[in-house]
Write a protein that holds these residues in place. Structure first.
Motif, PDB file in Angstrom:
ATOM      1  N   LEU A  64       0.824  -1.217   0.000  1.00 13.10           N
ATOM      2  CA  LEU A  64       0.000   0.000   0.000  1.00 13.10           C
ATOM      3  C   LEU A  64       0.854   1.261   0.000  1.00 13.10           C
ATOM      4  CD1 LEU A  64      -2.974  -0.939   2.336  1.00 13.10           C
ATOM      5  CD2 LEU A  64      -3.049  -0.466  -0.108  1.00 13.10           C
ATOM      6  N   CYS A  65       2.038   1.204   0.589  1.00  9.33           N
ATOM      7  CA  CYS A  65       2.934   2.362   0.567  1.00  9.33           C
ATOM      8  C   CYS A  65       3.305   2.722  -0.867  1.00  9.33           C
ATOM      9  CB  CYS A  65       4.182   2.117   1.396  1.00  9.33           C
ATOM     10  SG  CYS A  65       5.123   0.643   0.934  1.00  9.33           S
ATOM     11  N   GLU A  66       3.509   1.709  -1.707  1.00 12.45           N
ATOM     12  CA  GLU A  66       3.843   1.948  -3.109  1.00 12.45           C
ATOM     13  C   GLU A  66       2.692   2.638  -3.837  1.00 12.45           C
ATOM     14  OE1 GLU A  66       6.848  -1.838  -3.787  1.00 12.45           O
ATOM     15  OE2 GLU A  66       4.781  -1.999  -4.473  1.00 12.45           O
ATOM     16  N   TYR A  67       1.476   2.161  -3.622  1.00 10.32           N
ATOM     17  CA  TYR A  67       0.313   2.770  -4.282  1.00 10.32           C
ATOM     18  C   TYR A  67       0.088   4.199  -3.810  1.00 10.32           C
ATOM     19  CZ  TYR A  67      -0.800  -1.644  -6.452  1.00 10.32           C
ATOM     20  OH  TYR A  67      -0.735  -2.773  -7.219  1.00 10.32           O
ATOM     21  N   ASN A  68       0.220   4.425  -2.505  1.00 10.41           N
ATOM     22  CA  ASN A  68       0.035   5.778  -1.978  1.00 10.41           C
ATOM     23  C   ASN A  68       1.116   6.724  -2.469  1.00 10.41           C
ATOM     24  OD1 ASN A  68      -2.344   6.029  -0.060  1.00 10.41           O
ATOM     25  ND2 ASN A  68      -1.428   4.094   0.567  1.00 10.41           N
ATOM     26  N   ALA A  75       2.808   6.403  -5.397  1.00  8.49           N
ATOM     27  CA  ALA A  75       2.543   6.645  -6.822  1.00  8.49           C
ATOM     28  C   ALA A  75       1.390   7.628  -7.003  1.00  8.49           C
ATOM     29  CB  ALA A  75       2.239   5.326  -7.536  1.00  8.49           C
ATOM     30  N   PHE A  76       0.367   7.489  -6.189  1.00  8.84           N
ATOM     31  CA  PHE A  76      -0.764   8.416  -6.250  1.00  8.84           C
ATOM     32  C   PHE A  76      -0.334   9.831  -5.878  1.00  8.84           C
ATOM     33  CE2 PHE A  76      -4.463  10.210  -3.766  1.00  8.84           C
ATOM     34  CZ  PHE A  76      -5.108  10.732  -4.874  1.00  8.84           C
ATOM     35  N   ALA A  77       0.442   9.965  -4.823  1.00  9.46           N
ATOM     36  CA  ALA A  77       0.889  11.288  -4.366  1.00  9.46           C
ATOM     37  C   ALA A  77       1.699  12.009  -5.432  1.00  9.46           C
ATOM     38  CB  ALA A  77       1.716  11.149  -3.094  1.00  9.46           C
ATOM     39  N   ASN A  78       2.407  11.256  -6.242  1.00 11.54           N
ATOM     40  CA  ASN A  78       3.263  11.864  -7.257  1.00 11.54           C
ATOM     41  C   ASN A  78       2.640  11.858  -8.652  1.00 11.54           C
ATOM     42  OD1 ASN A  78       5.778  12.540  -5.737  1.00 11.54           O
ATOM     43  ND2 ASN A  78       5.552  10.398  -5.197  1.00 11.54           N
ATOM     44  N   ASP A  84      -6.210  13.958  -8.718  1.00  7.03           N
ATOM     45  CA  ASP A  84      -6.950  14.180  -7.484  1.00  7.03           C
ATOM     46  C   ASP A  84      -7.647  12.932  -6.947  1.00  7.03           C
ATOM     47  OD1 ASP A  84      -8.750  14.158  -9.580  1.00  7.03           O
ATOM     48  OD2 ASP A  84      -9.946  15.823  -8.832  1.00  7.03           O
ATOM     49  N   ARG A  85      -7.712  11.874  -7.747  1.00  5.09           N
ATOM     50  CA  ARG A  85      -8.335  10.625  -7.313  1.00  5.09           C
ATOM     51  C   ARG A  85      -7.408   9.453  -7.611  1.00  5.09           C
ATOM     52  NH1 ARG A  85     -13.889  10.504 -10.247  1.00  5.09           N
ATOM     53  NH2 ARG A  85     -12.461   9.145 -11.296  1.00  5.09           N
ATOM     54  N   MET A  86      -7.314   8.540  -6.649  1.00  5.03           N
ATOM     55  CA  MET A  86      -6.406   7.405  -6.806  1.00  5.03           C
ATOM     56  C   MET A  86      -6.792   6.523  -7.984  1.00  5.03           C
ATOM     57  SD  MET A  86      -5.135   4.499  -4.105  1.00  5.03           S
ATOM     58  CE  MET A  86      -4.046   5.507  -3.135  1.00  5.03           C
ATOM     59  N   THR A  92       7.284  16.397  -0.616  1.00  4.02           N
ATOM     60  CA  THR A  92       7.377  17.849  -0.404  1.00  4.02           C
ATOM     61  C   THR A  92       6.748  18.640  -1.535  1.00  4.02           C
ATOM     62  OG1 THR A  92       9.598  17.821  -1.361  1.00  4.02           O
ATOM     63  CG2 THR A  92       9.439  17.772   1.041  1.00  4.02           C
ATOM     64  N   ASN A  93       6.643  18.054  -2.713  1.00  3.60           N
ATOM     65  CA  ASN A  93       6.076  18.776  -3.854  1.00  3.60           C
ATOM     66  C   ASN A  93       4.566  18.665  -3.958  1.00  3.60           C
ATOM     67  OD1 ASN A  93       8.639  19.569  -4.671  1.00  3.60           O
ATOM     68  ND2 ASN A  93       8.924  17.713  -5.882  1.00  3.60           N
ATOM     69  N   ASN A  94       3.945  17.826  -3.129  1.00  8.57           N
ATOM     70  CA  ASN A  94       2.523  17.609  -3.334  1.00  8.57           C
ATOM     71  C   ASN A  94       1.654  17.604  -2.093  1.00  8.57           C
ATOM     72  OD1 ASN A  94       3.177  15.037  -2.316  1.00  8.57           O
ATOM     73  ND2 ASN A  94       3.720  14.369  -4.370  1.00  8.57           N
ATOM     74  N   LEU A  95       2.188  17.739  -0.922  1.00 14.60           N
ATOM     75  CA  LEU A  95       1.353  17.806   0.267  1.00 14.60           C
ATOM     76  C   LEU A  95       2.145  18.313   1.460  1.00 14.60           C
ATOM     77  CD1 LEU A  95       1.762  15.067   2.395  1.00 14.60           C
ATOM     78  CD2 LEU A  95       1.213  14.059   0.223  1.00 14.60           C
ATOM     79  N   LYS A  96       1.456  18.576   2.496  1.00  9.51           N
ATOM     80  CA  LYS A  96       2.076  19.009   3.750  1.00  9.51           C
ATOM     81  C   LYS A  96       1.930  17.893   4.777  1.00  9.51           C
ATOM     82  CE  LYS A  96       2.881  23.106   2.154  1.00  9.51           C
ATOM     83  NZ  LYS A  96       4.065  23.218   1.391  1.00  9.51           N
TER      84      LYS A  96
END
Length: 144
Positions: free
Chosen positions: A16-20, A22-25, A29-31, A120-124
């Motif tokens: 799940l860390c990989e999917y999250n 990839a989604f973050a980068n 706006d939707r997974m 750092t480029n996509n969320l806080k």
């Protein structure tokens, strides 16, 4: 400086860390829109060896050999965070070859390199891999 650490005794190997990541980068706006029917390209990867699972990502090393080997100056370090300037990267992949953790990888779409930058480029706040880990095996904290 806070960094991503893995408590491998808690890692389930669920990826799940990989999917999250990839989604973050993905700049979506939707997974589902970001990942459905696409090859994911996470900046963290779960490695498996029999009964042990652990996630590998950039360690933002104090004495980073990837930074020293970058001939174009695309890799920089500021406040302990090593980041990639994709405009400067020439795709020589020297940093990929020298990283002892396998945390720098080619970005197949752009011909440059990519790596974890703690979202750092996509969320806080916490990186998405940390937020998405159901077992708290991945943490974002400062250690001595």
């Amino acid at each position: 400086m806070k960094r991503v650490y893995v408590n491998e005794e808690w890692c389930l190997g669920c990826h799940l860390c990989e999917y999250n990541c990839a989604f973050a980068n993905s700049n979506e706006d939707r997974m589902v829109k970001a990942l459905k029917d696409k090859k994911i390209r996470p900046n963290i990867n779960v490695e498996e060896n029999k009964d042990i699972h652990f996630a590998v990502s950039c360690r933002h090393c104090d004495d980073a050999i990837c930074l020293k080997s970058c001939i174009s100056g695309a890799l920089t370090k500021k406040d302990g965070l090593i980041s990639v300037n994709k405009e400067k990267c020439i795709g020589c992949l020297t940093c990929v070859l020298v990283c002892p953790y396998g945390a720098v990888h080619p970005d197949e779409e752009n011909g440059v390199v990519d790596k974890c930058e703690f979202c750092t480029n996509n969320l806080k706040g916490e990186p998405n891999c940390v937020k998405g880990c159901p077992n708290n095996a991945i943490v974002f904290e400062e250690r001595g």
